[in-house]
Enzyme design. Structure first.
Site: not given
Length: 406
Positions: A54, A303
């Site tokens: 992110k 992720s």
């Protein structure tokens, strides 16, 4: 639509995000390759400084803001990973950051976000609730809102992952990408199709928070009634409206994953790669077993890895139970000396390892007739468990398997 997400923008973002990312080189997985019949590579974004991809989108988005926009203060909503990305990027730019997080956000993500200097506000049960509150604060206080996924600059930053994949593995056939709101999937799939229109990009969602799959089937963005999953980072009820057309164009398929599969994937990652990934990051690992093709080069994007210790402990325990490596069995015994030893000896003969014993004398009014012995033990898996249960039956006991109370 195509004027904004361009190859030039992706190239620009790839250079900019190098300031806040580390190299997450592809890891070839012998284990997953053998299990699936494909050539599987892991893209370990869980190894980023902030523990997730992110930071790419957050930092690139903030780099595009004016000084005035940054000086007003930044605000966002996040289930954890985007929060840390914004907080870290804001710290580098010397900007004030306020992060609204759902009340169920793991403590580790909350504390790490605070450690980067951000003010944290806990609100709502899921991301969607937190986002509404953050937008309201932004309007009242004049803060600059940094969207977690429904923004083309953010998606461009996330898409830099695809640039790195292609540089390392130009002949990649398929990329598996997790989907919450859709920012990562938008960036990765759009750039991947620019670099190779024949590549297959598959999105992966939790079964009970599959907002993008529902939206694609409806042909427009829809809102789920709930987003109930252990994959908290992808517990989103409404996907991004701005990025949705890119998903429609560039995502070839969506696979949905049950929570139980994530628990299994966690054990696979820890045991075979010594990597800790959070449940949302494990979506693409679980999806490997669902692929309908063989002998292809597949990249699974992990992720994030921001899993708190309590969640980790719970996941490990449930995983061991799920794989039949820990189980409990109860037997009724006469209440006289030596009976417990008989049971223990039989378990030892079968190479079971006792973890815990519970002796209940009050299961029957007539203690001489029966007392209950509950044994929790470790074994090698389901076949070994059945072997132990069968051996206890042969010795005259009537064993009943029960859920372990660890």
């Amino acid at each position: 639509m195509e004027k904004k997400l361009t190859l030039r923008k992706f190239e620009e973002a790839s250079e900019i995000v190098k300031k806040v990312t580390i190299n997450t080189n592809l890891i070839y997985s012998d284990y997953f390759s053998e299990q699936t019949g494909n050539h599987v590579y892991i893209k370990p974004e869980n190894m980023q400084f902030t523990g997730a991809y992110k930071v790419r989108g957050a930092y690139y988005k903030i780099s595009t803001l004016s000084e005035e926009e940054r000086e007003r203060g930044l605000i966002t909503a996040s289930a954890g990973n985007h929060a840390q990305g914004v907080a870290y990027a804001a710290k580098i730019y010397g900007a004030k950051a306020t992060i609204v997080m759902p009340t169920v956000t793991p403590l580790m993500k909350v504390n790490r976000t605070k450690n980067y200097g951000a003010d944290v506000v806990l609100y709502g049960d899921v991301y969607d609730d937190a986002c509404k509150y953050a937008l309201n604060l932004a309007s009242k206080q004049g803060y600059t809102f940094i969207p977690p996924f429904d923004d083309l600059d953010v998606a461009t930053g996330q898409g830099t992952i695809a640039m790195e994949i292609f540089k390392e593995l130009p002949t990649v056939d398929c990329i598996l990408v997790p989907i919450g709101g859709g920012g990562l999937a938008t960036g990765v799939s759009t750039l991947a199709k620019m670099l190779n229109p024949r590549i297959k990009v598959i999105g992966v969602e939790p079964e009970h928070a599959a907002c993008m799959k529902a939206s694609l089937e409806a042909g427009h963005v829809v809102t789920l009634d709930s987003a109930n999953t252990i994959a908290d980072g992808t517990a989103v009820k409404t996907p991004g409206e701005i990025i949705f057309p890119y998903i429609q164009k560039n995502i070839d398929e969506i696979i949905t994953i049950k929570d139980e599969e994530l628990i299994d994937a966690f054990l696979d990652m820890v045991e075979n790669h010594k990597l800790v990934a959070e449940n949302s990051g494990l979506l693409t690992v679980a999806a490997l077993k669902h692929l309908k093709f063989k002998d292809k080069k597949v990249v699974s994007i992990i992720s994030g890895g921001n899993m708190d210790i309590i969640t980790m402990s719970s996941t490990l325990q449930h995983g061991l139970i799920q794989r039949g490596r820990v189980f409990s069995v109860s037997v009724l015994l006469p209440d006289k000396p030596g009976e417990l030893v008989k049971v223990a000896n039989e378990i030892a003969k079968q190479q079971g390892n006792v973890i815990k014993l519970e002796h209940n004398q009050f299961v029957s009014v007539n203690r001489n007739a029966a007392v209950e012995l509950k044994v929790t033990l470790e074994c090698f898996g389901h076949d070994h468990k059945e072997q132990i249960l069968e051996a206890l039956k042969k010795t005259g006991y009537n064993p009943k398997e029960e859920a372990p109370n660890l």
